[in-house]
Write a protein that holds these residues in place. Structure first.
Motif, PDB file in Angstrom:
ATOM      1  N   ALA A  46       0.827  -1.212   0.000  1.00 40.95           N
ATOM      2  CA  ALA A  46       0.000   0.000   0.000  1.00 40.95           C
ATOM      3  C   ALA A  46       0.861   1.261   0.000  1.00 40.95           C
ATOM      4  O   ALA A  46       0.430   2.309  -0.471  1.00 40.95           O
ATOM      5  CB  ALA A  46      -0.947  -0.010   1.197  1.00 40.95           C
ATOM      6  N   ARG A  47       2.077   1.153   0.507  1.00 40.01           N
ATOM      7  CA  ARG A  47       2.993   2.308   0.441  1.00 40.01           C
ATOM      8  C   ARG A  47       3.435   2.569  -0.997  1.00 40.01           C
ATOM      9  O   ARG A  47       3.718   3.690  -1.382  1.00 40.01           O
ATOM     10  CB  ARG A  47       4.211   2.073   1.314  1.00 40.01           C
ATOM     11  CG  ARG A  47       3.923   2.114   2.767  1.00 40.01           C
ATOM     12  CD  ARG A  47       5.209   1.903   3.552  1.00 40.01           C
ATOM     13  NE  ARG A  47       4.965   1.966   4.968  1.00 40.01           N
ATOM     14  CZ  ARG A  47       4.931   3.089   5.673  1.00 40.01           C
ATOM     15  NH1 ARG A  47       5.121   4.245   5.083  1.00 40.01           N
ATOM     16  NH2 ARG A  47       4.705   3.052   6.962  1.00 40.01           N
ATOM     17  N   TRP A  48       3.507   1.512  -1.764  1.00 42.00           N
ATOM     18  CA  TRP A  48       3.912   1.621  -3.169  1.00 42.00           C
ATOM     19  C   TRP A  48       2.771   2.183  -4.012  1.00 42.00           C
ATOM     20  O   TRP A  48       2.992   3.024  -4.885  1.00 42.00           O
ATOM     21  CB  TRP A  48       4.334   0.238  -3.658  1.00 42.00           C
ATOM     22  CG  TRP A  48       4.443   0.086  -5.135  1.00 42.00           C
ATOM     23  CD1 TRP A  48       5.280   0.768  -5.977  1.00 42.00           C
ATOM     24  CD2 TRP A  48       3.693  -0.805  -5.955  1.00 42.00           C
ATOM     25  NE1 TRP A  48       5.099   0.347  -7.267  1.00 42.00           N
ATOM     26  CE2 TRP A  48       4.122  -0.616  -7.282  1.00 42.00           C
ATOM     27  CE3 TRP A  48       2.703  -1.741  -5.693  1.00 42.00           C
ATOM     28  CZ2 TRP A  48       3.589  -1.334  -8.343  1.00 42.00           C
ATOM     29  CZ3 TRP A  48       2.180  -2.466  -6.749  1.00 42.00           C
ATOM     30  CH2 TRP A  48       2.628  -2.249  -8.059  1.00 42.00           C
ATOM     31  N   ARG A  49       1.564   1.713  -3.760  1.00 41.77           N
ATOM     32  CA  ARG A  49       0.409   2.130  -4.563  1.00 41.77           C
ATOM     33  C   ARG A  49      -0.799   2.183  -3.639  1.00 41.77           C
ATOM     34  O   ARG A  49      -1.384   1.165  -3.318  1.00 41.77           O
ATOM     35  CB  ARG A  49       0.197   1.117  -5.677  1.00 41.77           C
ATOM     36  CG  ARG A  49      -0.888   1.503  -6.641  1.00 41.77           C
ATOM     37  CD  ARG A  49      -0.911   0.545  -7.787  1.00 41.77           C
ATOM     38  NE  ARG A  49      -0.227   1.176  -8.895  1.00 41.77           N
ATOM     39  CZ  ARG A  49      -0.224   0.693 -10.117  1.00 41.77           C
ATOM     40  NH1 ARG A  49      -0.828  -0.434 -10.390  1.00 41.77           N
ATOM     41  NH2 ARG A  49       0.397   1.311 -11.077  1.00 41.77           N
ATOM     42  N   LEU A  56      -9.296   2.869  -9.224  1.00 45.17           N
ATOM     43  CA  LEU A  56      -9.696   1.640  -8.551  1.00 45.17           C
ATOM     44  C   LEU A  56      -8.682   0.527  -8.769  1.00 45.17           C
ATOM     45  O   LEU A  56      -8.527  -0.362  -7.925  1.00 45.17           O
ATOM     46  CB  LEU A  56     -11.079   1.208  -9.054  1.00 45.17           C
ATOM     47  CG  LEU A  56     -11.727   0.029  -8.354  1.00 45.17           C
ATOM     48  CD1 LEU A  56     -11.895   0.303  -6.868  1.00 45.17           C
ATOM     49  CD2 LEU A  56     -13.063  -0.291  -8.989  1.00 45.17           C
ATOM     50  N   VAL A  57      -7.950   0.587  -9.866  1.00 50.52           N
ATOM     51  CA  VAL A  57      -6.946  -0.443 -10.149  1.00 50.52           C
ATOM     52  C   VAL A  57      -5.892  -0.506  -9.034  1.00 50.52           C
ATOM     53  O   VAL A  57      -5.322  -1.558  -8.798  1.00 50.52           O
ATOM     54  CB  VAL A  57      -6.308  -0.231 -11.545  1.00 50.52           C
ATOM     55  CG1 VAL A  57      -5.401   0.971 -11.568  1.00 50.52           C
ATOM     56  CG2 VAL A  57      -5.595  -1.485 -11.990  1.00 50.52           C
ATOM     57  N   ASN A  58      -5.651   0.607  -8.343  1.00 54.62           N
ATOM     58  CA  ASN A  58      -4.691   0.586  -7.234  1.00 54.62           C
ATOM     59  C   ASN A  58      -5.108  -0.429  -6.171  1.00 54.62           C
ATOM     60  O   ASN A  58      -4.276  -1.179  -5.672  1.00 54.62           O
ATOM     61  CB  ASN A  58      -4.564   1.964  -6.587  1.00 54.62           C
ATOM     62  CG  ASN A  58      -3.782   2.940  -7.431  1.00 54.62           C
ATOM     63  OD1 ASN A  58      -3.342   2.616  -8.531  1.00 54.62           O
ATOM     64  ND2 ASN A  58      -3.618   4.138  -6.937  1.00 54.62           N
ATOM     65  N   LEU A  59      -6.385  -0.434  -5.826  1.00 60.10           N
ATOM     66  CA  LEU A  59      -6.891  -1.393  -4.842  1.00 60.10           C
ATOM     67  C   LEU A  59      -6.675  -2.816  -5.342  1.00 60.10           C
ATOM     68  O   LEU A  59      -6.175  -3.674  -4.611  1.00 60.10           O
ATOM     69  CB  LEU A  59      -8.369  -1.157  -4.552  1.00 60.10           C
ATOM     70  CG  LEU A  59      -9.044  -2.206  -3.666  1.00 60.10           C
ATOM     71  CD1 LEU A  59      -8.467  -2.178  -2.259  1.00 60.10           C
ATOM     72  CD2 LEU A  59     -10.539  -1.996  -3.636  1.00 60.10           C
ATOM     73  N   PRO A  99     -14.140  -7.728  -0.879  1.00 65.05           N
ATOM     74  CA  PRO A  99     -15.327  -6.885  -0.648  1.00 65.05           C
ATOM     75  C   PRO A  99     -15.139  -5.912   0.515  1.00 65.05           C
ATOM     76  O   PRO A  99     -15.583  -4.758   0.441  1.00 65.05           O
ATOM     77  CB  PRO A  99     -16.445  -7.882  -0.337  1.00 65.05           C
ATOM     78  CG  PRO A  99     -15.964  -9.183  -0.845  1.00 65.05           C
ATOM     79  CD  PRO A  99     -14.469  -9.149  -0.790  1.00 65.05           C
ATOM     80  N   LEU A 100     -14.456  -6.356   1.560  1.00 64.40           N
ATOM     81  CA  LEU A 100     -14.258  -5.473   2.702  1.00 64.40           C
ATOM     82  C   LEU A 100     -13.263  -4.354   2.395  1.00 64.40           C
ATOM     83  O   LEU A 100     -13.436  -3.224   2.841  1.00 64.40           O
ATOM     84  CB  LEU A 100     -13.813  -6.277   3.919  1.00 64.40           C
ATOM     85  CG  LEU A 100     -14.871  -7.237   4.454  1.00 64.40           C
ATOM     86  CD1 LEU A 100     -14.291  -8.117   5.548  1.00 64.40           C
ATOM     87  CD2 LEU A 100     -16.078  -6.477   4.974  1.00 64.40           C
ATOM     88  N   MET A 101     -12.219  -4.673   1.636  1.00 68.75           N
ATOM     89  CA  MET A 101     -11.286  -3.625   1.230  1.00 68.75           C
ATOM     90  C   MET A 101     -11.963  -2.626   0.286  1.00 68.75           C
ATOM     91  O   MET A 101     -11.724  -1.424   0.361  1.00 68.75           O
ATOM     92  CB  MET A 101     -10.046  -4.239   0.578  1.00 68.75           C
ATOM     93  CG  MET A 101      -9.181  -5.007   1.533  1.00 68.75           C
ATOM     94  SD  MET A 101      -8.545  -3.984   2.860  1.00 68.75           S
ATOM     95  CE  MET A 101      -7.484  -5.137   3.693  1.00 68.75           C
ATOM     96  N   ALA A 102     -12.812  -3.125  -0.589  1.00 69.40           N
ATOM     97  CA  ALA A 102     -13.549  -2.229  -1.484  1.00 69.40           C
ATOM     98  C   ALA A 102     -14.480  -1.323  -0.678  1.00 69.40           C
ATOM     99  O   ALA A 102     -14.631  -0.136  -0.998  1.00 69.40           O
ATOM    100  CB  ALA A 102     -14.334  -3.049  -2.516  1.00 69.40           C
ATOM    101  N   ARG A 106     -14.559   2.767  -0.422  1.00 63.35           N
ATOM    102  CA  ARG A 106     -15.804   3.546  -0.594  1.00 63.35           C
ATOM    103  C   ARG A 106     -16.010   4.508   0.578  1.00 63.35           C
ATOM    104  O   ARG A 106     -16.479   5.622   0.392  1.00 63.35           O
ATOM    105  CB  ARG A 106     -16.974   2.582  -0.705  1.00 63.35           C
ATOM    106  CG  ARG A 106     -18.287   3.226  -0.901  1.00 63.35           C
ATOM    107  CD  ARG A 106     -18.749   2.944  -2.307  1.00 63.35           C
ATOM    108  NE  ARG A 106     -20.118   3.345  -2.463  1.00 63.35           N
ATOM    109  CZ  ARG A 106     -20.512   4.207  -3.377  1.00 63.35           C
ATOM    110  NH1 ARG A 106     -19.634   4.702  -4.211  1.00 63.35           N
ATOM    111  NH2 ARG A 106     -21.762   4.539  -3.470  1.00 63.35           N
ATOM    112  N   LEU A 107     -15.647   4.051   1.764  1.00 63.85           N
ATOM    113  CA  LEU A 107     -15.842   4.865   2.959  1.00 63.85           C
ATOM    114  C   LEU A 107     -14.716   5.887   3.181  1.00 63.85           C
ATOM    115  O   LEU A 107     -14.903   6.852   3.908  1.00 63.85           O
ATOM    116  CB  LEU A 107     -15.943   3.966   4.199  1.00 63.85           C
ATOM    117  CG  LEU A 107     -17.129   3.000   4.219  1.00 63.85           C
ATOM    118  CD1 LEU A 107     -17.044   2.077   5.430  1.00 63.85           C
ATOM    119  CD2 LEU A 107     -18.457   3.747   4.209  1.00 63.85           C
ATOM    120  N   ALA A 108     -13.558   5.638   2.578  1.00 62.46           N
ATOM    121  CA  ALA A 108     -12.398   6.518   2.798  1.00 62.46           C
ATOM    122  C   ALA A 108     -12.613   7.885   2.193  1.00 62.46           C
ATOM    123  O   ALA A 108     -13.293   8.095   1.257  1.00 62.46           O
ATOM    124  CB  ALA A 108     -11.145   5.888   2.217  1.00 62.46           C
TER     125      ALA A 108
END
Length: 108
Positions: A46-49, A56-59, A99-102, A106-108
């Protein structure tokens, strides 16, 4: 900060649900053995991307790379080597966490 708490929470929830689904007692060491390597891999990638900023591709990229790395790290932390027998664990981890990361994005 909230992003990191969310990410850690997703991996802790995965570890707790996994322990319960296998009839094991939920203990702090047991949760950490599963959650910590996943969170470590996620945090490094996550530090990289940043999975919560930009496209959304980052996720997806962080998720698709971090989960196999985290599962491999978990195997090493437990004193073994990653083997093909870890594939079902990896697939369940991926299906549970995406799904939870997505939702976190969405909430971020």
């Amino acid at each position: 900060m909230a992003k990191r708490v969310w990410e850690a929470g997703v991996f802790v929830l995965f570890a707790v649900v996994g322990a319960l689904s296998h009839g094991r007692e939920v203990t702090l060491p047991g949760v950490l053995v599963t959650a910590a390597p996943l969170w470590l891999a996620w945090g490094l990638l996550a530090r990289w991307r940043d999975p919560y900023e930009g496209p959304l591709v980052n996720l997806f990229v962080v998720w698709v790379l971090a989960l196999p790395l985290g599962v491999a790290l978990r195997s090493l932390f437990m004193g073994g080597w990653p083997t093909p027998q870890l594939l079902p664990f990896l697939l369940v981890a991926m299906a549970f966490t995406l799904p939870l990361m997505a939702l976190g994005r969405r909430l971020a």
